[in-house]
Design a protein around this motif. Structure first.
Motif, PDB file in Angstrom:
ATOM      1  N   SER A   1       0.828  -1.215   0.000  1.00  0.00           N
ATOM      2  CA  SER A   1       0.000   0.000   0.000  1.00  0.00           C
ATOM      3  C   SER A   1       0.857   1.259   0.000  1.00  0.00           C
ATOM      4  O   SER A   1       2.071   1.200   0.049  1.00  0.00           O
ATOM      5  N   VAL A   2       0.202   2.408  -0.071  1.00  0.00           N
ATOM      6  CA  VAL A   2       0.897   3.662  -0.352  1.00  0.00           C
ATOM      7  C   VAL A   2       1.919   4.026   0.713  1.00  0.00           C
ATOM      8  O   VAL A   2       3.011   4.478   0.431  1.00  0.00           O
ATOM      9  N   SER A   3       1.551   3.843   1.966  1.00  0.00           N
ATOM     10  CA  SER A   3       2.463   4.278   3.020  1.00  0.00           C
ATOM     11  C   SER A   3       2.326   3.338   4.192  1.00  0.00           C
ATOM     12  O   SER A   3       1.309   2.685   4.359  1.00  0.00           O
ATOM     13  N   THR A   4       3.351   3.294   5.029  1.00  0.00           N
ATOM     14  CA  THR A   4       3.254   2.420   6.191  1.00  0.00           C
ATOM     15  C   THR A   4       2.696   3.159   7.401  1.00  0.00           C
ATOM     16  O   THR A   4       2.411   2.556   8.417  1.00  0.00           O
ATOM     17  N   CYS A   5       2.556   4.484   7.302  1.00  0.00           N
ATOM     18  CA  CYS A   5       2.000   5.300   8.386  1.00  0.00           C
ATOM     19  C   CYS A   5       2.749   5.127   9.689  1.00  0.00           C
ATOM     20  O   CYS A   5       2.192   5.315  10.756  1.00  0.00           O
ATOM     21  N   SER A   6       4.000   4.745   9.610  1.00  0.00           N
ATOM     22  CA  SER A   6       4.700   4.472  10.848  1.00  0.00           C
ATOM     23  C   SER A   6       6.157   4.851  10.662  1.00  0.00           C
ATOM     24  O   SER A   6       6.630   4.901   9.537  1.00  0.00           O
TER      25      SER A   6
ATOM     26  N   HIS B   1      -4.189  -5.939  10.461  1.00  0.00           N
ATOM     27  CA  HIS B   1      -3.564  -7.261  10.566  1.00  0.00           C
ATOM     28  C   HIS B   1      -2.418  -7.283   9.584  1.00  0.00           C
ATOM     29  O   HIS B   1      -2.622  -7.166   8.384  1.00  0.00           O
ATOM     30  N   ALA B   2      -1.207  -7.401  10.086  1.00  0.00           N
ATOM     31  CA  ALA B   2      -0.043  -7.359   9.210  1.00  0.00           C
ATOM     32  C   ALA B   2       0.800  -8.597   9.438  1.00  0.00           C
ATOM     33  O   ALA B   2       0.642  -9.291  10.433  1.00  0.00           O
ATOM     34  N   ILE B   3       1.708  -8.855   8.495  1.00  0.00           N
ATOM     35  CA  ILE B   3       2.593 -10.010   8.640  1.00  0.00           C
ATOM     36  C   ILE B   3       3.968  -9.486   9.020  1.00  0.00           C
ATOM     37  O   ILE B   3       4.599  -8.759   8.254  1.00  0.00           O
ATOM     38  N   VAL B   4       4.422  -9.838  10.209  1.00  0.00           N
ATOM     39  CA  VAL B   4       5.712  -9.356  10.698  1.00  0.00           C
ATOM     40  C   VAL B   4       6.585 -10.561  10.984  1.00  0.00           C
ATOM     41  O   VAL B   4       6.184 -11.468  11.700  1.00  0.00           O
ATOM     42  N   ASN B   5       7.813 -10.547  10.412  1.00  0.00           N
ATOM     43  CA  ASN B   5       8.763 -11.640  10.628  1.00  0.00           C
ATOM     44  C   ASN B   5       8.127 -13.005  10.400  1.00  0.00           C
ATOM     45  O   ASN B   5       8.392 -13.960  11.115  1.00  0.00           O
ATOM     46  N   GLY B   6       7.239 -13.075   9.406  1.00  0.00           N
ATOM     47  CA  GLY B   6       6.686 -14.368   9.018  1.00  0.00           C
ATOM     48  C   GLY B   6       5.352 -14.741   9.629  1.00  0.00           C
ATOM     49  O   GLY B   6       4.689 -15.657   9.157  1.00  0.00           O
ATOM     50  N   LYS B   7       4.926 -14.081  10.719  1.00  0.00           N
ATOM     51  CA  LYS B   7       3.618 -14.476  11.243  1.00  0.00           C
ATOM     52  C   LYS B   7       2.665 -13.287  11.323  1.00  0.00           C
ATOM     53  O   LYS B   7       3.092 -12.128  11.351  1.00  0.00           O
ATOM     54  N   GLU B   8       1.383 -13.610  11.391  1.00  0.00           N
ATOM     55  CA  GLU B   8       0.375 -12.541  11.374  1.00  0.00           C
ATOM     56  C   GLU B   8       0.249 -11.916  12.758  1.00  0.00           C
ATOM     57  O   GLU B   8       0.179 -12.609  13.761  1.00  0.00           O
ATOM     58  N   VAL B   9       0.267 -10.570  12.781  1.00  0.00           N
ATOM     59  CA  VAL B   9       0.156  -9.880  14.071  1.00  0.00           C
ATOM     60  C   VAL B   9      -0.952  -8.853  13.998  1.00  0.00           C
ATOM     61  O   VAL B   9      -1.372  -8.425  12.929  1.00  0.00           O
ATOM     62  N   LEU B  10      -1.391  -8.442  15.192  1.00  0.00           N
ATOM     63  CA  LEU B  10      -2.320  -7.328  15.310  1.00  0.00           C
ATOM     64  C   LEU B  10      -1.474  -6.062  15.334  1.00  0.00           C
ATOM     65  O   LEU B  10      -0.610  -5.921  16.184  1.00  0.00           O
ATOM     66  N   ASN B  11      -1.728  -5.169  14.401  1.00  0.00           N
ATOM     67  CA  ASN B  11      -0.820  -4.042  14.246  1.00  0.00           C
ATOM     68  C   ASN B  11      -1.353  -2.803  14.948  1.00  0.00           C
ATOM     69  O   ASN B  11      -2.349  -2.223  14.537  1.00  0.00           O
ATOM     70  N   PHE B  12      -0.678  -2.420  16.057  1.00  0.00           N
ATOM     71  CA  PHE B  12      -1.036  -1.166  16.716  1.00  0.00           C
ATOM     72  C   PHE B  12       0.102  -0.164  16.602  1.00  0.00           C
ATOM     73  O   PHE B  12       0.228   0.731  17.422  1.00  0.00           O
ATOM     74  N   ALA B  13       0.974  -0.342  15.601  1.00  0.00           N
ATOM     75  CA  ALA B  13       2.125   0.554  15.477  1.00  0.00           C
ATOM     76  C   ALA B  13       2.001   1.511  14.302  1.00  0.00           C
ATOM     77  O   ALA B  13       2.878   2.339  14.106  1.00  0.00           O
ATOM     78  N   SER B  14       0.923   1.413  13.533  1.00  0.00           N
ATOM     79  CA  SER B  14       0.779   2.326  12.397  1.00  0.00           C
ATOM     80  C   SER B  14      -0.297   3.343  12.685  1.00  0.00           C
ATOM     81  O   SER B  14      -1.394   2.986  13.114  1.00  0.00           O
ATOM     82  N   ALA B  15       0.001   4.605  12.408  1.00  0.00           N
ATOM     83  CA  ALA B  15      -0.954   5.678  12.676  1.00  0.00           C
ATOM     84  C   ALA B  15      -1.996   5.730  11.568  1.00  0.00           C
ATOM     85  O   ALA B  15      -2.244   6.776  10.968  1.00  0.00           O
ATOM     86  N   ASN B  16      -2.622   4.609  11.311  1.00  0.00           N
ATOM     87  CA  ASN B  16      -3.541   4.446  10.186  1.00  0.00           C
ATOM     88  C   ASN B  16      -4.942   4.726  10.719  1.00  0.00           C
ATOM     89  O   ASN B  16      -5.832   3.888  10.675  1.00  0.00           O
TER      90      ASN B  16
END
Lengths: 493, 479
Positions: free
Chosen positions: A132-137, B102-117
């Protein structure tokens, strides 16, 4: 070297003087007629004082339509310039729906990656759909993707250093890295014509800054010897470390830096070196590896190599390549890595693909062809311009060539006349250059064909005759032999 | 021996007194020359002679070339970087997919609370389509600064769109989120101007304040009483307050604490003391207010009262870059004197078209704001009883900030604790949260903590899972 004769200096100063007088008269009339009206509410100081934006209001505004021209297509070899009109003497410019197709001699598109490319664009679109466009992080939190790590390894391999780190903006790379490495008690010695981002970074670091004459290794040696012997000015202690900052190609002069001599001086006096290759990475050198390759300097000798992806790779962002320890340290302290949103994944993919094309790892020899093309184009264009009698600055092999204009009346005339003949050029005047040394800057691209260049030369020659820019005698002239200037060149701060 | 000395002294004394008392031997011009007159004349001559001599100055000896050579040989520079120790080699988690909830980090699926999305726009179909169109038409980069054919029609459209959305006359785009604020501040504040800023502003604002060379006074974090005192003090101290430009610099939602600035109070103070406001809305644009128009809408303050608003678009709008908006004078001034605008390449066109699509989406679907607000409220409630941590952010802030109830006393130890919590939460429960990391250049005095970035596309079960996981790990690590 610029050859500013007394006649040219006199006429230029006279023109500026007349503009200044007219500007002051207009300001006076403005004050008399609207002395009761004020834009700012009661009790507040105005955002811009009278003289601070005098240059903007009274001089730059006359030529405002020559800068910031919007385009409606990719900045490739030919682009569509949107026509604008103004009803109030350039105070406000309005867009129209009409466009003109012009030959583009102004964008930084050295290898022709500006528009959609057959190898890069499909991969970019795929990475857009995947990441996607940005990772926002930010990079340290959740903004590092596989693409970022791949790009850092690739850049390090391309440039010839052990490790690299990438950022989303070239300007911020300089302004945020220099304070992370240098602090109070250190000394920065920078070339007098360094870019604004380096000046800002140096100022933001809190270190002392000394300037040495542009591209002059013997003056650099003098400054180094004096500074090491004298130490810090008021404390009389020795400097903790000294960093010398130089650029690969100076974008306003088009000349290459004298890297081997400067490196020799820095090695002798144990100063660290920082090389900013914004314009030279990917554009010069046999395989596009920049001035180190072109001038035969081992990349391991330069402590920190910086570059941007905007010019030759058709993307955005910047990188720093250095030893593993420096990169580790930067990853922990550099604010641009800790606080800024990470580079957009499609832009990262564009750089990866572009570097692969340049290295020939995409399975074709397009990269080598592009590099040869841009070198051939630059040398051809430069020699033809010099034959016509224009005063062109810069060294051979450099794709940036400034043509001197000097006079403020000729600057907008050149730009507008070229546009009417479907040639898009860029003009630079004060404050990016010294007041008397305004110039037009040509950037050659690998996407230009020989016919494009010949058309460009025809138009420039015609307009040059019309405007009166052919200051030198017609015919081949050995510019490197006579290096002197009749008037001292002072950089106006 | 002694008698010989006495004899010599006596004879010298006799001789001197004889010279003094010698009878007048000569008469010159009617003046009788006595013996003592000769001695006095001699004395005067000696005095005059000494007066005409140059005074002693130690000779100036500049360093010889050889000495300079020696000094240069002796001088040993410090290494460019300090020694790298074991704990400095932590690597950031690597994403292998888009940074959605829900993102894939280091090979496994995680709940992502690190992106200001915040609005959940990552992966949105319409935005992706508009980007693909822009990429095919314009390529990736814009190959030039705004003044040199780097102004593409999408930039102008984006500026118009943002200005229309916020209700201001004009806006200006920057190509990088953090460079917005540290280019805007030096463009308006020069040496001699006065700035009153919150002590908890983030590094980019601090850098802008430093580069502006103005006089900066900090007030206690989000404390209006402290702000009023500082404004009073600063106004009293300056001699001609109407002639100097004065600014208050605040953030709408502070990155370092999650607090929200009380804008109506600040506007009241600004009008009382005649200051201008520079407001950084990076985390509140598209989040606060009924329609996402930011803090001004949230507090019911008319947008004209805020002089300069800047924001990074890397948060709610899920793109990159930044913008600044204000009156026509404010925006026009930046087009020639803002360093990050004039000397840097412009924003890649596909990011500008993503911003346009994002604003469009927000205007058409205001319900995502309601989702976001519900999610924030849920998480805020769930996290209010974590052992050892306390929620320090405002209840409306999408950036939920938790700090240690009892700090260990050293920043490094605190950092270590928080990072171990984050690491365990990721490894054991597959929830990605982050501990704030401070650069050594950052002068913010606020405590570090854990951050949760809440998105409108998180489901309730995601939030519950994250809260449970944090409570479990915090109990283990902090007990």
């Amino acid at each position: 070297m610029v050859r500013l004769t007394y006649q040219i200096a006199f006429t230029t100063l006279l023109s500026y003087g007349i503009l200044f007088v007219f500007g002051k008269l207009r300001d006076l009339f403005d004050k008399l007629l609207d002395w009761s009206k004020s834009n700012d509410p009661q009790g507040y100081a105005p955002i811009c004082y009278g003289f601070q934006d005098f240059y903007t209001r009274r001089m730059y505004q006359r030529a405002k339509d020559c800068g910031g021209r919007p385009i409606a297509s990719a900045p490739d070899a030919w682009l569509d310039v949107i026509e604008r009109y103004s009803n109030d003497n350039n105070k406000t410019l309005h867009r129209t729906e009409r466009t003109t197709k012009c030959l583009n001699l102004g964008s930084y598109n050295y290898l022709g990656f500006a528009a959609a490319d057959e190898y890069c664009t499909p991969r970019v679109i795929q990475s857009l759909k995947q990441y996607s466009v940005s990772t926002c992080s930010v990079r340290v939190d959740g903004g590092t993707t596989k693409l970022h790590t791949e790009l850092e390894k690739l850049v390090a391999r391309f440039v010839g250093k052990p490790a690299a780190i990438v950022f989303g903006m070239g300007y911020a790379t300089n302004s945020a890295i220099i304070p992370a490495l240098i602090s109070k008690g250190d000394l920065i010695i920078s070339d007098s014509l360094n870019h604004n981002s380096i000046v800002n970074g140096a100022r933001g670091s809190g270190a002392a800054v000394q300037v040495f004459q542009h591209n002059n290794p013997s003056h650099l040696e003098e400054v180094l010897r004096e500074q090491i012997a004298r130490g810090q000015p008021r404390k009389y202690r020795p400097w903790k470390k000294i960093l010398v900052i130089i650029e690969g190609i100076y974008s306003m002069e088009g000349e290459l830096c004298r890297l081997p001599e400067i490196m020799a001086v820095c090695k002798k006096y144990k100063a660290y070196t920082y090389l900013d290759e914004a314009h030279s990475i990917g554009a010069v050198g046999k395989t596009g590896r920049g001035v180190c390759e072109l001038l035969g300097v081992d990349p391991a000798d330069v402590d920190i190599m910086m570059g941007t992806f905007t010019k030759s790779f058709g993307s955005c962002g910047g990188y720093i390549a250095a030893s593993k320890e420096i990169i580790q340290h930067l990853k922990r302290t550099c604010p641009a890595h800790l606080y800024a949103t990470s580079m957009s994944p499609p832009a990262v993919q564009q750089v990866i693909s572009a570097i692969k094309v340049i290295l020939g790892e995409d399975g074709t020899n397009r990269g080598a062809k592009k590099l040869a093309q841009v070198r051939e184009n630059s040398n051809f264009f430069r020699s033809e311009l010099q034959n016509m009698g224009f005063e062109v600055l810069g060294d051979n092999d450099s794709p940036v060539m400034p043509i001197m204009i000097y006079n403020p009346g000729k600057i907008p005339a050149f730009s507008r006349e070229c546009l009417s003949q479907n040639l898009a050029v860029v003009i630079v005047a004060y404050p990016a250059t010294p007041l008397l040394l305004a110039r037009a800057r040509i950037c050659i691209s690998a996407a230009h064909t020989r016919e494009d260049l010949i058309k460009g030369l025809e138009v420039i020659s015609k307009v040059g005759d019309l405007v009166g820019m052919k200051y030198l005698p017609i015919g081949p002239l050995n510019h490197k032999a006579k290096e002197f200037s009749k008037l001292e060149l002072i950089k106006i701060e | 021996m002694a008698s010989a000395m006495v004899n010599v002294t006596a004879s010298v004394l006799d001789w001197v007194s004889l010279a003094f008392d010698a009878p007048t031997k000569a008469v010159v011009f009617g003046v009788p020359i006595d013996g003592h007159l000769v001695v006095e004349v001699l004395l005067v001559v000696v005095i005059l002679f000494q007066l005409t001599r140059k005074s002693y100055k130690p000779p100036k000896k500049p360093l010889t070339e050889k000495e300079i050579d020696e000094l240069c040989d002796e001088w040993v520079p410090e290494p460019l970087t300090p020694q790298i120790t074991e704990d400095m080699t932590d690597e950031a988690p690597t994403l292998e997919s888009a940074a959605g909830p829900h993102a894939i980090v280091n090979g496994k699926e995680v709940l992502n609370f690190a992106s200001a999305n915040y609005l959940g726009l990552i992966g949105n179909e319409k935005i992706t389509d508009s980007c693909v169109g822009a990429l095919e038409k314009y390529g990736v980069g814009s190959c030039g600064p705004r003044g040199f054919y780097g102004t593409i029609d999408v930039h102008l459209d984006c500026e118009q769109k943002i200005a229309k959305f916020l209700g201001t006359p004009d806006s200006i785009l920057y190509s990088y989120g953090i460079s917005t604020i540290f280019s805007v501040i030096p463009a308006f504040c020069k040496k001699g101007d006065i700035i009153v800023a919150d002590e908890g502003v983030h590094w980019a604002v601090q850098n802008g304040l430093y580069l502006s060379r103005s006089t900066v006074a900090y007030f206690k974090h989000n404390d209006m009483k402290s702000l009023e005192n500082k404004l009073e003090e600063v106004t009293r101290r300056s001699k001609h307050p109407e002639k100097i430009r004065r600014y208050i610099v605040v953030e709408s939602i502070y990155q370092n604490s999650g607090q929200i600035a009380p804008l109506d109070e600040i506007v009241r103070l600004k009008e009382k003391y005649r200051f201008r406001i520079i407001l950084d809305e990076s985390h509140s644009f598209g989040v606060l207010g009924n329609s996402g128009r930011g803090l001004a809408e949230q507090c019911g303050v008319p947008i004209e009262k805020i002089d300069i608003i800047t924001a990074g678009m890397g948060n709610a709008l899920a793109t990159d870059g930044g913008f600044c908006t204000g009156s026509v004078r404010v925006v026009d001034h930046q087009r020639l004197s803002s360093a990050g605008y004039v000397f840097s390449a412009s924003l890649p066109p596909y990011l500008a078209s993503a911003a346009i699509a994002a604003v469009d989406h927000l205007e058409e679907n205001p319900s995502i704001l309601a989702n976001l607000r519900a999610n924030i409220a849920t998480l805020f409630n769930e996290l209010s009883d974590v052992p050892g941590l306390v929620v320090a952010s405002h209840l409306l802030s999408p950036l939920v900030f938790l700090k240690l109830k009892k700090s260990t006393g050293s920043d490094k130890a605190d950092m270590h604790l928080l990072q171990s919590i984050a690491k365990r939460v990721l490894e054991e429960d597959s929830v990605l949260i982050v501990a704030t990391k401070r650069s050594s250049l950052d002068k913010c005095p606020l405590p570090i903590g854990l951050r949760f970035f809440v998105s409108a596309s998180h489901s309730e079960s995601d939030l519950l899972k994250a809260a449970t996981s944090l409570k479990r790990v915090a109990a283990l690590v902090l007990s």
